[in-house]
Design an enzyme around this catalytic site. Structure first.
Site, PDB file in Angstrom:
ATOM      1  N   LYS A 110       0.877  -1.079  -0.031  1.00  0.00           N
ATOM      2  CA  LYS A 110      -0.148  -0.064   0.058  1.00  0.00           C
ATOM      3  C   LYS A 110       0.741   1.185   0.039  1.00  0.00           C
ATOM      4  O   LYS A 110       0.638   2.283  -0.805  1.00  0.00           O
ATOM      5  CB  LYS A 110      -0.893   0.005   1.327  1.00  0.00           C
ATOM      6  CG  LYS A 110      -2.163  -1.014   1.114  1.00  0.00           C
ATOM      7  CD  LYS A 110      -3.564  -0.359   1.398  1.00  0.00           C
ATOM      8  CE  LYS A 110      -4.582  -1.520   0.889  1.00  0.00           C
ATOM      9  NZ  LYS A 110      -4.815  -2.631   1.892  1.00  0.00           N
ATOM     10  N   LYS A 190      -5.989 -11.950 -12.311  1.00  0.00           N
ATOM     11  CA  LYS A 190      -6.567 -12.368 -11.174  1.00  0.00           C
ATOM     12  C   LYS A 190      -7.809 -11.691 -10.917  1.00  0.00           C
ATOM     13  O   LYS A 190      -7.697 -10.274 -11.001  1.00  0.00           O
ATOM     14  CB  LYS A 190      -5.685 -12.206  -9.882  1.00  0.00           C
ATOM     15  CG  LYS A 190      -6.247 -12.564  -8.617  1.00  0.00           C
ATOM     16  CD  LYS A 190      -5.385 -12.224  -7.403  1.00  0.00           C
ATOM     17  CE  LYS A 190      -6.086 -12.440  -6.272  1.00  0.00           C
ATOM     18  NZ  LYS A 190      -5.940 -11.918  -5.116  1.00  0.00           N
ATOM     19  N   LYS A 193     -11.052  -6.530  -7.336  1.00  0.00           N
ATOM     20  CA  LYS A 193     -11.868  -5.217  -7.686  1.00  0.00           C
ATOM     21  C   LYS A 193     -10.951  -4.136  -8.107  1.00  0.00           C
ATOM     22  O   LYS A 193     -11.363  -3.093  -9.145  1.00  0.00           O
ATOM     23  CB  LYS A 193     -12.401  -4.731  -6.295  1.00  0.00           C
ATOM     24  CG  LYS A 193     -13.712  -3.892  -6.226  1.00  0.00           C
ATOM     25  CD  LYS A 193     -14.159  -3.740  -4.974  1.00  0.00           C
ATOM     26  CE  LYS A 193     -14.656  -2.251  -5.220  1.00  0.00           C
ATOM     27  NZ  LYS A 193     -14.660  -1.599  -3.521  1.00  0.00           N
TER      28      LYS A 193
END
Ligand code: TRP
Length: 321
Positions: A110, A190, A193
């Site tokens: 992140k 993959k 979202k």
């Protein structure tokens, strides 16, 4: 044996969530005493949108129940309905080395993406450890991406027992789903979202089928045999079709004479049929407005009773009581 897992409320359930988390959790509810919760505190580390949080929690509850979570067998609750988890998280954070959290991949990924990390994101694995240890969980089914978080949980549990005495908390075992972690999306990557390549499991028929019709294919002529390796259509079809129907589609690829449009229609039909029982159950649930709240309230009560037992034990061990 207590089985516990948490799911983040992050929007509409898709085929990847279904085969990766929901379906295995539903199967496992027969194997022991299942505790399943909606990780709403965790969701707050990446989004601050009150309306979206409420909607997502609600939808996940409805959809999980529609997919077969049985509240008579599994304790189903919202993480935040058991605020005791925060006290345990605090206690755990006092034995958790900073270095253990600093090396977590999900945190490092992140920050590498340029996301300015808040303290909650850094401490995410400690809250997750608290989720697990608060219920004396024995088995924790998770996807591959959560493997390291389970290692952190075990490290923290080990430290607590070392410092405050054996048996302060129960050491949990992960159940890692190696195979299902790779449900592919509509573009062949993959399903995720963040890639925008998901196939939702609930929604209106026409828009959903249209997503399937847009799967990219090569330019092999209708008459020619078609490649079966790395085929997005076949890979997805295998999830929904019977073994016989799947083999028939492989044969039809190899023989030639049938176009991709036809294969996509078969895929769309199989996908739609596969979720028909869940769709029907979902309609029933939505028709009973008090049902979901009642399930979550009953689950929270059971979870809280268990949590306060464990927290009492830990408070005594560390000297808070
Ligand atoms: N971090 C998990 C995920 O994103 C969700 C989660 C939160 C969880 N607490 C948990 C999973 C405890 C297992 C056990 O998938």
């Amino acid at each position: 044996m207590r089985i516990l897992t948490g799911l983040q409320p992050s929007g509409k359930l898709h085929v990847g969530n279904y085969f990766g988390a929901i379906e295995p959790a539903v199967r496992l509810q027969d194997m022991g005493e299942a505790f399943y919760f909606i990780a709403d505190y965790h969701a707050m580390t990446s989004a601050q949108d009150p309306a979206a949080l409420r909607t997502n929690v609600r939808e996940l509850a409805v959809d999980f129940l529609a997919c077969g979570l049985d509240p008579a067998r599994a304790v189903f609750f919202r993480q935040s309905a058991v605020p005791e988890v925060n006290e345990l998280a605090w206690i755990l954070s006092t034995v958790c080395p900073m270095s253990l959290l600093a090396k977590c991949h999900s945190y490092k990924d992140k920050t590498a993406q340029g996301i300015a990390p808040n303290h909650g994101l850094f401490a995410y694995p400690v809250l997750m450890a608290a989720d697990i240890l608060l219920y004396d969980s024995n088995k924790v089914p998770v996807g591959k991406d959560q493997k390291q978080h389970l290692e952190v949980t075990r490290d923290i549990a080990g430290k607590l027992n070392e410092i405050f005495g054996a048996g302060t908390v129960v050491l949990p075992e992960p159940i890692i789903r190696e195979d299902t972690a790779v449900i592919i999306g509509l573009d062949g990557r993959k399903m995720s979202k963040s890639y925008g390549n998901t196939l939702p499991i609930f929604g209106e028929e026409q828009p959903l089928k249209k997503l399937i019709m847009k799967i990219p294919t090569d330019s092999t002529a209708v008459e020619a045999p078609k490649p079966t390796e790395d085929s997005i259509i076949l890979t997805l079809y295998q999830l929904f079709a019977s073994a016989g129907d799947y083999t028939a589609m492989v044969d039809d690829h190899q023989r030639g004479g049938i176009g991709y449009g036809d294969f996509k229609k078969r895929l769309a039909a199989a996908y739609w049929d596969y979720f028909a029982p869940m769709r029907a159950r979902r309609t029933e649930i939505l028709a009973d407005p008090g049902y979901v709240d009642a399930v979550l309230a009953a689950g929270a009560e059971l979870a809280r009773a268990e949590a306060s037992k464990v927290l009492d034990r830990v408070r005594r061990a560390v000297g808070l009581a």
